[in-house]
Design a protein around this motif. Structure first.
Motif, PDB file in Angstrom:
ATOM      1  N   ARG A 237      17.147   9.244   9.879  1.00 11.86           N
ATOM      2  CA  ARG A 237      16.563   9.075   8.552  1.00 11.86           C
ATOM      3  C   ARG A 237      17.618   9.308   7.452  1.00 11.86           C
ATOM      4  NH1 ARG A 237      12.398   6.405   6.092  1.00 11.86           N
ATOM      5  NH2 ARG A 237      12.192   7.221   4.005  1.00 11.86           N
TER       6      ARG A 237
ATOM      7  N   TRP B 251      13.577  -7.050   5.024  1.00 11.81           N
ATOM      8  CA  TRP B 251      14.598  -7.709   5.852  1.00 11.81           C
ATOM      9  C   TRP B 251      15.127  -6.743   6.898  1.00 11.81           C
ATOM     10  CZ3 TRP B 251      16.476  -4.426   2.371  1.00 11.81           C
ATOM     11  CH2 TRP B 251      17.681  -3.805   2.642  1.00 11.81           C
TER      12      TRP B 251
ATOM     13  N   ALA C   6      12.900   5.352  -4.415  1.00  8.04           N
ATOM     14  CA  ALA C   6      11.836   5.272  -5.429  1.00  8.04           C
ATOM     15  C   ALA C   6      12.119   6.244  -6.579  1.00  8.04           C
ATOM     16  CB  ALA C   6      10.483   5.576  -4.789  1.00  8.04           C
TER      17      ALA C   6
ATOM     18  N   LYS D 159      22.941   0.231  10.289  1.00  5.45           N
ATOM     19  CA  LYS D 159      23.759  -0.994  10.373  1.00  5.45           C
ATOM     20  C   LYS D 159      25.223  -0.624  10.061  1.00  5.45           C
ATOM     21  CE  LYS D 159      19.656  -3.347   8.456  1.00  5.45           C
ATOM     22  NZ  LYS D 159      18.919  -2.287   7.756  1.00  5.45           N
TER      23      LYS D 159
ATOM     24  N   ARG E  40      18.990   3.715   2.431  1.00  3.15           N
ATOM     25  CA  ARG E  40      18.976   4.021   3.870  1.00  3.15           C
ATOM     26  C   ARG E  40      19.243   2.816   4.777  1.00  3.15           C
ATOM     27  NH1 ARG E  40      17.236   9.320   3.818  1.00  3.15           N
ATOM     28  NH2 ARG E  40      16.275   9.731   1.809  1.00  3.15           N
TER      29      ARG E  40
ATOM     30  N   ALA F 297      11.214  21.091  -3.856  1.00  4.77           N
ATOM     31  CA  ALA F 297       9.952  21.504  -4.494  1.00  4.77           C
ATOM     32  C   ALA F 297       9.058  22.103  -3.408  1.00  4.77           C
ATOM     33  CB  ALA F 297       9.275  20.299  -5.132  1.00  4.77           C
TER      34      ALA F 297
ATOM     35  N   ASP G 213      16.042  17.253  -2.071  1.00  9.26           N
ATOM     36  CA  ASP G 213      16.461  18.334  -1.171  1.00  9.26           C
ATOM     37  C   ASP G 213      17.654  17.964  -0.295  1.00  9.26           C
ATOM     38  OD1 ASP G 213      15.195  16.568   0.492  1.00  9.26           O
ATOM     39  OD2 ASP G 213      13.601  17.927   1.126  1.00  9.26           O
ATOM     40  N   GLU G 214      18.160  16.719  -0.428  1.00  8.59           N
ATOM     41  CA  GLU G 214      19.350  16.361   0.355  1.00  8.59           C
ATOM     42  C   GLU G 214      20.613  16.672  -0.462  1.00  8.59           C
ATOM     43  OE1 GLU G 214      19.296  12.782   2.852  1.00  8.59           O
ATOM     44  OE2 GLU G 214      17.460  12.252   1.789  1.00  8.59           O
TER      45      GLU G 214
ATOM     46  N   ASP H  38       7.709   5.245   0.104  1.00  5.91           N
ATOM     47  CA  ASP H  38       7.164   5.355   1.465  1.00  5.91           C
ATOM     48  C   ASP H  38       5.990   6.326   1.559  1.00  5.91           C
ATOM     49  OD1 ASP H  38       9.223   3.696   2.244  1.00  5.91           O
ATOM     50  OD2 ASP H  38      10.065   5.061   3.736  1.00  5.91           O
TER      51      ASP H  38
HETATM   52  C1  FAD Z   1      17.729   3.804   9.204  1.00  8.74           C
HETATM   53  C2  FAD Z   1      16.867   3.077   8.234  1.00  8.74           C
HETATM   54  C3  FAD Z   1      17.033   1.699   8.051  1.00  8.74           C
HETATM   55  C4  FAD Z   1      16.221   0.996   7.179  1.00  8.74           C
HETATM   56  N1  FAD Z   1      16.409  -0.351   7.029  1.00  8.74           N
HETATM   57  C5  FAD Z   1      15.624  -1.038   6.176  1.00  8.74           C
HETATM   58  C6  FAD Z   1      15.808  -2.451   6.021  1.00  8.74           C
HETATM   59  O1  FAD Z   1      16.655  -3.055   6.663  1.00  8.74           O
HETATM   60  N2  FAD Z   1      14.985  -3.090   5.150  1.00  8.74           N
HETATM   61  C7  FAD Z   1      14.043  -2.440   4.404  1.00  8.74           C
HETATM   62  O2  FAD Z   1      13.329  -3.073   3.619  1.00  8.74           O
HETATM   63  N3  FAD Z   1      13.843  -1.110   4.535  1.00  8.74           N
HETATM   64  C8  FAD Z   1      14.620  -0.391   5.399  1.00  8.74           C
HETATM   65  N4  FAD Z   1      14.439   0.952   5.534  1.00  8.74           N
HETATM   66  C9  FAD Z   1      13.355   1.612   4.782  1.00  8.74           C
HETATM   67  C10 FAD Z   1      13.803   2.072   3.388  1.00  8.74           C
HETATM   68  O3  FAD Z   1      15.054   2.680   3.444  1.00  8.74           O
HETATM   69  C11 FAD Z   1      12.759   3.063   2.866  1.00  8.74           C
HETATM   70  O4  FAD Z   1      11.544   2.339   2.750  1.00  8.74           O
HETATM   71  C12 FAD Z   1      13.140   3.664   1.523  1.00  8.74           C
HETATM   72  O5  FAD Z   1      14.283   4.471   1.653  1.00  8.74           O
HETATM   73  C13 FAD Z   1      11.997   4.520   0.975  1.00  8.74           C
HETATM   74  O6  FAD Z   1      12.405   5.102  -0.215  1.00  8.74           O
HETATM   75  P1  FAD Z   1      11.635   6.396  -0.777  1.00  8.74           P
HETATM   76  O7  FAD Z   1      12.318   6.729  -2.068  1.00  8.74           O
HETATM   77  O8  FAD Z   1      10.194   6.206  -0.747  1.00  8.74           O
HETATM   78  O9  FAD Z   1      11.934   7.543   0.300  1.00  8.74           O
HETATM   79  P2  FAD Z   1      13.306   8.219   0.703  1.00  8.74           P
HETATM   80  O10 FAD Z   1      14.430   7.245   0.579  1.00  8.74           O
HETATM   81  O11 FAD Z   1      13.071   8.842   2.012  1.00  8.74           O
HETATM   82  O12 FAD Z   1      13.522   9.359  -0.385  1.00  8.74           O
HETATM   83  C14 FAD Z   1      12.701  10.504  -0.467  1.00  8.74           C
HETATM   84  C15 FAD Z   1      13.571  11.696  -0.786  1.00  8.74           C
HETATM   85  O13 FAD Z   1      12.724  12.801  -1.129  1.00  8.74           O
HETATM   86  C16 FAD Z   1      13.270  13.975  -0.536  1.00  8.74           C
HETATM   87  N5  FAD Z   1      12.228  15.001  -0.499  1.00  8.74           N
HETATM   88  C17 FAD Z   1      11.143  15.052   0.323  1.00  8.74           C
HETATM   89  N6  FAD Z   1      10.402  16.165   0.060  1.00  8.74           N
HETATM   90  C18 FAD Z   1      11.027  16.816  -0.953  1.00  8.74           C
HETATM   91  C19 FAD Z   1      10.753  18.042  -1.656  1.00  8.74           C
HETATM   92  N7  FAD Z   1       9.668  18.774  -1.397  1.00  8.74           N
HETATM   93  N8  FAD Z   1      11.623  18.430  -2.620  1.00  8.74           N
HETATM   94  C20 FAD Z   1      12.710  17.672  -2.915  1.00  8.74           C
HETATM   95  N9  FAD Z   1      13.027  16.522  -2.277  1.00  8.74           N
HETATM   96  C21 FAD Z   1      12.183  16.090  -1.312  1.00  8.74           C
HETATM   97  C22 FAD Z   1      13.719  13.463   0.818  1.00  8.74           C
HETATM   98  O14 FAD Z   1      14.600  14.349   1.478  1.00  8.74           O
HETATM   99  C23 FAD Z   1      14.406  12.157   0.408  1.00  8.74           C
HETATM  100  O15 FAD Z   1      15.723  12.399  -0.004  1.00  8.74           O
HETATM  101  C24 FAD Z   1      15.226   1.689   6.423  1.00  8.74           C
HETATM  102  C25 FAD Z   1      15.055   3.071   6.595  1.00  8.74           C
HETATM  103  C26 FAD Z   1      15.857   3.759   7.493  1.00  8.74           C
HETATM  104  C27 FAD Z   1      15.672   5.246   7.691  1.00  8.74           C
END
Ligand code: FAD
Length: 411
Positions: free
Chosen positions: A130, A324, A16, A51, A46, A82, A38-39, A278
């Motif tokens: 994760r 998916w 996102a 897979k 992900r 943060a 923070d990574e 998420d």
């Molecule tokens: C193993 C796995 C398989 C998946 N397979 C599917 C699939 O097949 N299909 C599907 O639709 N979805 C799948 N997903 C779900 C999808 O990957 C997530 O919904 C998506 O990554 C969410 O994105 P996001 O940006 O909200 O969160 P994230 O990708 O988790 O990114 C958030 C980031 O913010 C960072 N962060 C958190 N707090 C702080 C802070 N205080 N300061 C700085 N950084 C911070 C975190 O470390 C992370 O890097 C899967 C997820 C996983 C874990």
């Protein structure tokens, strides 16, 4: 039209946050963008972690979302966390001591894998998935393993089980509920998954909890399960859901309830602060309900929509979720949210690993599931979006081309 902000800070460099940063520049935003994550990686996807990356078929680098040149146009603070938001001063404090001033702030902090406690084991004995580092740790344990245990029969547990099985491992999977993927899959799909994984040789245990475990002297684990002989395994992985990373928002006094609460544009209870992905529990205009989706598509679409909203533009609605999963040789897709108010019509035969199910209410499709029938799902998305009237008979009849239904007059 709101005045264009001078500085935008994005906390969380994932799906996102990354898409929000990219969209801001694509929309011509000329102010400062600070993206902090923070990574120790740029934004990455992900889904491959359970897979292709776990199977050793893709390198971590293949998961990166963007070419490096995107980062030339913004301040990317990789490995920065943060720690606090000072809303009165519009400042984000960081672990390094850095202070970032914002006109608009996006919280895209995702979530973390929910840990599982088993009596007799330490937290480090139960691997979670994760991050890229988690995937590398599980991969290396699997390489030295013959038998593994999975705790949790949701999407991630099932994908990891399938990948382990493909690598030739013996897999025991323990699920507390009496069905697989009960939170997200309708009964027909849940039953199909049970059949698929059983046919592919996974030893599935529904309605089952690991009561306790013992670490053996050779590094293996003995798992005690009610009224069954103990299981001895080389590694344990849990996939039992996600905890939203909402502490920053909570500490800053924003409204938090199963994630950060937002309106349909991603605005939190502070008009200068947005949330996406998420971590966001967002209002969905069509249903009038708040939903927190955990999916790749939702994180991307919300990142894009919220970026536009931060610039004062009206984003496209993103109401019909799509998800998916790949397990064994089945590509599974779901569009919409099937529920009990809908009637289910099946096209094809689940036992053949190739079928679609359509969920109807009031004469049109509201949701659909496909297994190895991606084209059916593509048409179903359009039938849903255009609210085209359909009957169960024509959907079930393989001689009626689904595309033909698109020519009918919408309701
Ligand atoms: C193993 C796995 C398989 C998946 N397979 C599917 C699939 O097949 N299909 C599907 O639709 N979805 C799948 N997903 C779900 C999808 O990957 C997530 O919904 C998506 O990554 C969410 O994105 P996001 O940006 O909200 O969160 P994230 O990708 O988790 O990114 C958030 C980031 O913010 C960072 N962060 C958190 N707090 C702080 C802070 N205080 N300061 C700085 N950084 C911070 C975190 O470390 C992370 O890097 C899967 C997820 C996983 C874990």
């Amino acid at each position: 039209m709101i005045r264009e902000p001078k500085s935008i800070v994005i906390v969380g460099a994932g799906q996102a946050g990354g898409w929000a940063a990219k969209t801001l520049r694509a929309e011509g935003y000329g102010g400062t963008i600070t993206l902090l994550g923070d990574e120790p990686h740029p934004p990455y996807e992900r889904p491959p972690l359970s897979k292709a990356v776990l199977a050793g078929e893709a390198e971590p680098r293949n998961t990166y979302l963007f070419e490096d040149d995107l980062f030339d146009s913004l301040d990317f603070l990789c490995g920065e966390s943060a720690t606090r938001i000072q809303r009165q001063q519009n400042i984000v404090q960081c672990a390094s001591g850095r202070e970032l001033t914002y006109d608009r702030l996006l919280l895209a902090t995702g979530g973390r894998a929910r840990p599982v406690a088993v009596q007799g084991l330490d937290a480090a004995d139960i691997l979670l998935l994760r991050t890229l580092e988690d995937a590398a740790a599980i991969k290396s344990r699997f390489e030295a393993a013959a038998t593994v245990a999975l705790i949790g029969g949701g999407w991630i547990g099932l994908e990891v089980a399938a990948t382990a099985r493909k690598a030739g491992l013996e897999v025991h999977l323990f699920e507390l509920a009496d069905c697989l993927c009960g939170r997200a899959a309708p009964p027909l799909l849940s039953d199909y998954l049970l059949d698929l994984h059983t046919r592919r040789g996974i030893d599935l245990h529904l309605s089952t909890v690991i009561k306790s475990a013992e670490k053996l002297s050779d590094g293996r684990y003995r798992l005690m399960v009610d009224s069954q002989a103990p299981f001895e395994v080389d590694a344990i992985v849990a996939g039992v859901g996600l905890i939203p990373n909402d502490r920053l928002a909570r500490d800053a006094g924003l409204v938090v309830d199963n994630g950060i609460v937002t309106d349909a544009l991603g605005v939190t209870s502070d008009p200068a602060i947005f949330a996406a992905g998420d971590v966001a529990n967002s209002l969905r205009p069509a249903s009038g309900q708040r939903v927190r989706y955990e999916s790749w598509e939702n994180a991307q679409n919300q990142g894009i929509a919220v970026a536009k909203a931060m610039l004062g533009q009206a984003p496209e609605p993103y109401d019909t979720p799509w998800f998916w999963s790949d397990q064994h040789d089945a590509n599974i897709q779901i569009v919409g949210t099937p529920d009990q108010s809908m009637t289910c019509t099946v096209r094809g035969e689940p036992a053949s690993d190739s079928f679609s199910a359509f969920y109807l209410r009031d004469g049109s499709i509201r949701a659909a599931v496909s297994v190895n029938q991606p084209r059916d799902l593509t048409v179903a998305k359009r039938l849903i979006a255009q609210a085209i009237p359909v009957t169960a008979d024509e959907l079930a009849d393989p001689l009626v081309p689904l595309k033909k239904l698109l020519k009918k007059t919408p309701n």
